[in-house]
Structure formats: structure tokens, C-alpha cells
Design a protein around this motif. Structure first.
Motif, mmCIF file in Angstrom:
data_model
loop_
_atom_site.group_PDB
_atom_site.id
_atom_site.type_symbol
_atom_site.label_atom_id
_atom_site.label_comp_id
_atom_site.label_asym_id
_atom_site.label_seq_id
_atom_site.Cartn_x
_atom_site.Cartn_y
_atom_site.Cartn_z
ATOM 1 N N ALA A 206 0.843 -1.193 0.000
ATOM 2 C CA ALA A 206 0.000 0.000 0.000
ATOM 3 C C ALA A 206 0.876 1.240 0.000
ATOM 4 O O ALA A 206 2.081 1.191 0.279
ATOM 5 N N GLY A 207 0.243 2.379 -0.292
ATOM 6 C CA GLY A 207 0.931 3.659 -0.304
ATOM 7 C C GLY A 207 1.256 4.160 1.088
ATOM 8 O O GLY A 207 0.971 3.496 2.087
ATOM 9 N N PRO A 208 1.814 5.364 1.184
ATOM 10 C CA PRO A 208 2.357 5.835 2.463
ATOM 11 C C PRO A 208 1.329 6.372 3.442
ATOM 12 O O PRO A 208 1.646 6.578 4.606
ATOM 13 N N LEU A 209 0.090 6.648 2.995
ATOM 14 C CA LEU A 209 -0.886 7.292 3.875
ATOM 15 C C LEU A 209 -1.733 6.257 4.598
ATOM 16 O O LEU A 209 -2.369 5.410 3.961
ATOM 17 N N PRO A 210 -1.768 6.302 5.936
ATOM 18 C CA PRO A 210 -2.588 5.336 6.666
ATOM 19 C C PRO A 210 -4.070 5.663 6.540
ATOM 20 O O PRO A 210 -4.460 6.807 6.329
ATOM 21 N N ASN A 211 -4.893 4.640 6.663
ATOM 22 C CA ASN A 211 -6.341 4.795 6.732
ATOM 23 C C ASN A 211 -6.843 3.861 7.830
ATOM 24 O O ASN A 211 -6.764 2.650 7.679
ATOM 25 N N PRO A 212 -7.297 4.428 8.981
ATOM 26 C CA PRO A 212 -7.621 5.822 9.225
ATOM 27 C C PRO A 212 -6.384 6.714 9.294
ATOM 28 O O PRO A 212 -5.302 6.257 9.657
ATOM 29 N N ALA A 213 -6.595 7.977 8.948
ATOM 30 C CA ALA A 213 -5.511 8.950 8.999
ATOM 31 C C ALA A 213 -5.134 9.239 10.452
ATOM 32 O O ALA A 213 -5.896 8.984 11.381
#
Length: 437
Positions: A124-131
Motif C-alpha cells: 500500500a501507499g504511504p498514507l494510513p487509513n484511518p488517517a
């Protein structure tokens, strides 16, 4: 180690083999039990039963050749059935003694029947979800104990840099040290979700599930009481566990009885437990302690998973009257181990619980990406399961505690009382930092 008569969907059997591969060095042989329809419902230790200490003498008299396989642990003793199949010995005891005098030694796992989370981790990309919650004081003063696969140090993730401790599980795959061991990153992923929701909470991650995220219930019961403060001392505000087991007869886990008794006396602690990924209504323990069978236990919150849109239940999520609340649990993104990950079950292009509950719901139940059997993980992963909805709810309880100064049980009760309601699903909680995939 396979047994010829074993049956079930290929994903179940392959995950059973993963559990056996991990547990083999500890001398734990695993078998599976089926319901009347021939579907696998539980995994348990071969040739052993759990017996409450008060019933031990009678059980040893009833089962020829049976003998204690160790000292009493957490109020129960593990008994070797003397070469008899555990299921046969258990059935005989059910006929000749009171019901419940003995139990199978169930395998408590992050990967229960189905023996897998909703899917396997994908890059996955670098941004977590949840932020990451922008309120860096959210969760301040709250202690969360995570019962899982330990914590792997992760670089370059600010939300895991402070206030996270834990024992570390083995990272390398035993057969190929260049590969990540299955589920070694599970506890780290959960800690990441918790710290994104409640950045100031103190999170301690236990390595209580060392065998591909699994352990026999008697060992888990003993481990919990070793890791938690002794009687008379304050327990953590929140215990989060993303593991459990179904028992075939829908009875609670005997091996956790002493822990559950002590939890009942620690009114400062709430247990937040994953509802499991069977995709059905079968009680899953310890989450099913939330009720209504045998009766709701105060201080237990069971968590099911919503789909990645937040508009329906995830197809893999367990459900029923014993599930307290649902939270996002599909295609979440957070910290994972860097390295090469080999998929045990490459994607087959359809959901394991096909057809999905909704015609437009592209349910995620298989691994990804389909064109590769090995993926390179760069420190972040996308993952699904009730395992990951659970720390969302634990984090929301921590946030409310830090703002209102309520106890964990008061905060949990208030959150559930104010939860939204999704028709056809039930109560739902969604943290502010979560966004639909």
C-alpha cells in the motif's frame, strides 16, 4: 502432517497447514472439527482435553489411560487422552458426566475458521487509513494492552514513534529467511491503527500468539494472567484482542475462565474483542461474552467489520446479537514489515463468501495482487478483517476517556449508546480519520 479425511475449502486447509507449520516445533498437533453440514467449525489440539481442576479426578477415572499433561494452568488442567481421539473422549465424558466437565483445547487464532483474516496483506501507499488524528493529545493517560503477535520496529512512521512497546515475534519465515513470516506484522498493524485514532494513548503489544497468530486456549489463559498485573493491582484501561475461537458447542473457552473471572472484578478495564471472520452468526469467543449467551458480560465489547464503503457489513464479518458494534475493517492501511511476503493463497478472482451480500459489493476475501505470488512490502500494507475494526473501537474509547475523564467502561457504554445505526447491520462507530477506500 495432513490427515486424509480432512476436508474444507482450499483456503481453510492451507491456513490450517500454516498453523501446523508454526506450531510444530512446540509439539502441538492440530485437528479440526466439523458441523453437521460438513463445514469446518473449530481447530483444537490433538489428543488432549481441558478439565476444570474440580472435575479432574472423575475425568481420569472415566477415560481409560488419560493422564494430566502438565500442571494446573489458570484453573484447568490439560489432559492427555491416552491415545484416544479428543472428540471421542469428549463425547464419552458428555454422556457419563455432567455436560461441560471437559472441553477440547481449542486453538485461539487471529485466523479462525476459515483460518484466515479477511484477506492477506497487500502493498500500500504511504498514507494510513484511518488517517493520523490531528489532536496529538487524544488518548492521553490511557493504557491499552494489545494481545497479538508482538511488535516489529517500524521506521519512518511518526504515529508509532512514541508510546508503543511490546515483545517481538519471529519475523523470518522458517523455511526461507528471505521471506516475512506469516502474520508476524499483525500486531504492528493493529498498534498502528490504535495510534492513528488515539495518538497519545500508551500501547503495549503482547506476543501472546506466536504460532502464526495462534495458541492453544490453555496457554493463552495462562499467558494473559502472567502478563497482566496480579490481583489487587490496576489493570490496563483497555485490553484489545483480535483473536478467538468457535467451539462447536457454542460454549465459552474453558481455558480463559480464570482471566474472565478476574476481568469481571477489574471494573477499570474493558475488553474489546474481534467478532471473527467466519461470515456467519456462530458465537466466537471471547468476543461472544458480550452477550446474549450465556448472558452479557459487563465490560466486553465485540466488534464486527464494515465494508470499505462503510455502507454495508463486510462479507467476511461475523454477525448476530452477540456483536456489540461494527466499525470499518476492510482495506485499511497501516504499518507493516519491510521485506518480501509470499502469498499462501493467490487471488482467485472471487470472494470466498461469494456471492457478496450486495450485488455491487466487491468483497475482499482473497489475497492480492493476483498476478504475483510474492510481493515486496515497503513498510505499509492494505489489510482486511474484524481484527482491524477492533483497534478502531479501542482507540475511540481511549479518545473519549481522555476528553471526558470517564472510566473505560463508562466511555465504551457512552459510545455504544450514541452509535449510529446502519439498517441491516446494527450499531456502527466510525472514527473521524477514516475515509472510504
Amino acid at each position: 502432517m495432513s490427515v486424509p479425511e480432512e476436508r474444507g475449502d482450499p483456503k481453510f486447509l492451507s491456513q490450517l497447514e500454516a498453523l501446523r507449520d508454526a506450531a510444530g516445533p512446540a509439539g502441538i498437533e492440530v485437528e479440526i472439527g466439523y458441523n453437521r453440514q460438513g463445514a469446518p467449525v473449530t481447530a483444537y489440539q490433538k489428543g488432549h482435553l481441558l478439565v476444570r481442576d474440580a472435575d479432574l479426578g472423575e475425568v481420569l477415572r472415566v477415560v481409560p489411560g488419560a493422564a494430566p499433561a502438565g500442571d494446573s494452568r489458570s484453573g484447568v488442567t490439560r489432559v492427555d487422552t491416552g491415545g484416544r481421539a479428543a472428540l471421542d473422549a469428549h463425547a464419552e465424558l458428555g454422556q457419563r458426566m455432567r455436560r461441560g466437565a471437559a472441553s477440547l483445547n481449542h486453538i485461539v487464532s487471529i485466523a479462525p475458521t476459515g483460518l484466515c483474516p479477511g484477506d492477506e496483506p497487500a502493498p500500500a501507499g504511504p498514507l494510513p487509513n484511518p488517517a493520523v488524528n490531528p489532536d496529538d493529545k487524544a488518548g492521553a493517560g490511557v493504557v491499552v494492552k494489545v494481545i497479538d503477535t508482538g511488535l516489529v520496529p517500524i521506521r519512518n512512521h511518526s504515529w508509532l514513534a512514541v508510546g508503543v512497546t511490546g515483545g517481538m515475534n519471529t519475523i523470518e519465515n522458517a523455511e526461507d529467511p528471505t521471506l516475512i513470516r506469516e502474520y508476524a506484522g499483525h500486531g504492528t498493524f493493529i498498534a498502528g491503527i490504535l495510534k492513528c485514532v488515539a495518538p497519545a494513548a500508551w500501547v503495549d503489544v503482547s506476543n501472546a500468539l506466536p504460532f502464526a497468530g495462534a495458541v492453544p486456549e490453555d496457554e493463552l489463559g495462562d499467558q494473559l494472567l502472567r502478563e497482566l498485573p496480579p490481583e489487587g493491582e490496576r489493570w490496563p484501561d483497555i485490553i484489545s484482542i483480535s483473536a478467538g475461537a468457535s467451539t462447536g458447542n457454542n460454549a465459552p473457552l474453558v481455558g480463559l475462565e480464570r482471566f474472565v473471572e478476574q476481568l469481571g472484578r477489574h471494573e477499570e478495564t474493558v475488553l474489546v474483542a474481534a467478532a471473527g471472520n467466519h461470515g456467519d452468526r456462530v458465537p466466537f469467543w471471547p468476543a461472544a461474552l458480550a452477550g446474549p449467551f450465556p448472558e452479557p458480560m459487563p465490560g466486553v465489547v465485540s466488534v464486527g467489520a464494515l465494508s470499505d464503503s462503510g455502507t454495508s457489513m463486510a462479507c467476511f464479518s461475523n454477525h448476530g446479537p452477540w456483536v456489540s458494534v461494527y466499525a470499518p475493517g476492510e482495506r485499511l492501511v497501516n504499518a507493516f514489515i519491510e521485506g518480501r511476503y509470499k502469498y499462501r493463497d493467490p487471488q482467485e478472482g472471487h470472494c470466498r463468501y461469494y456471492p457478496p451480500p450486495q450485488p455491487d459489493d466487491d468483497c475482499t476475501c482473497m489475497s492480492a495482487p493476483p498476478e504475483h505470488s510474492i510481493a515486496t512490502m515497503s513498510g505499509m500494507a492494505r489489510w482486511s478483517g474484524t481484527s482491524f475494526a477492533t483497534p478502531m473501537v479501542a482507540g475511540m474509547i481511549a479518545v473519549r476517556m481522555s476528553k471526558t475523564k470517564e472510566s473505560s467502561r463508562q466511555a465504551a457504554a457512552a459510545l455504544l449508546a450514541g452509535a449510529g445505526h446502519l439498517q441491516g447491520v446494527g450499531p456502527v462507530l466510525i472514527p473521524p480519520g477514516w475515509f472510504p477506500a
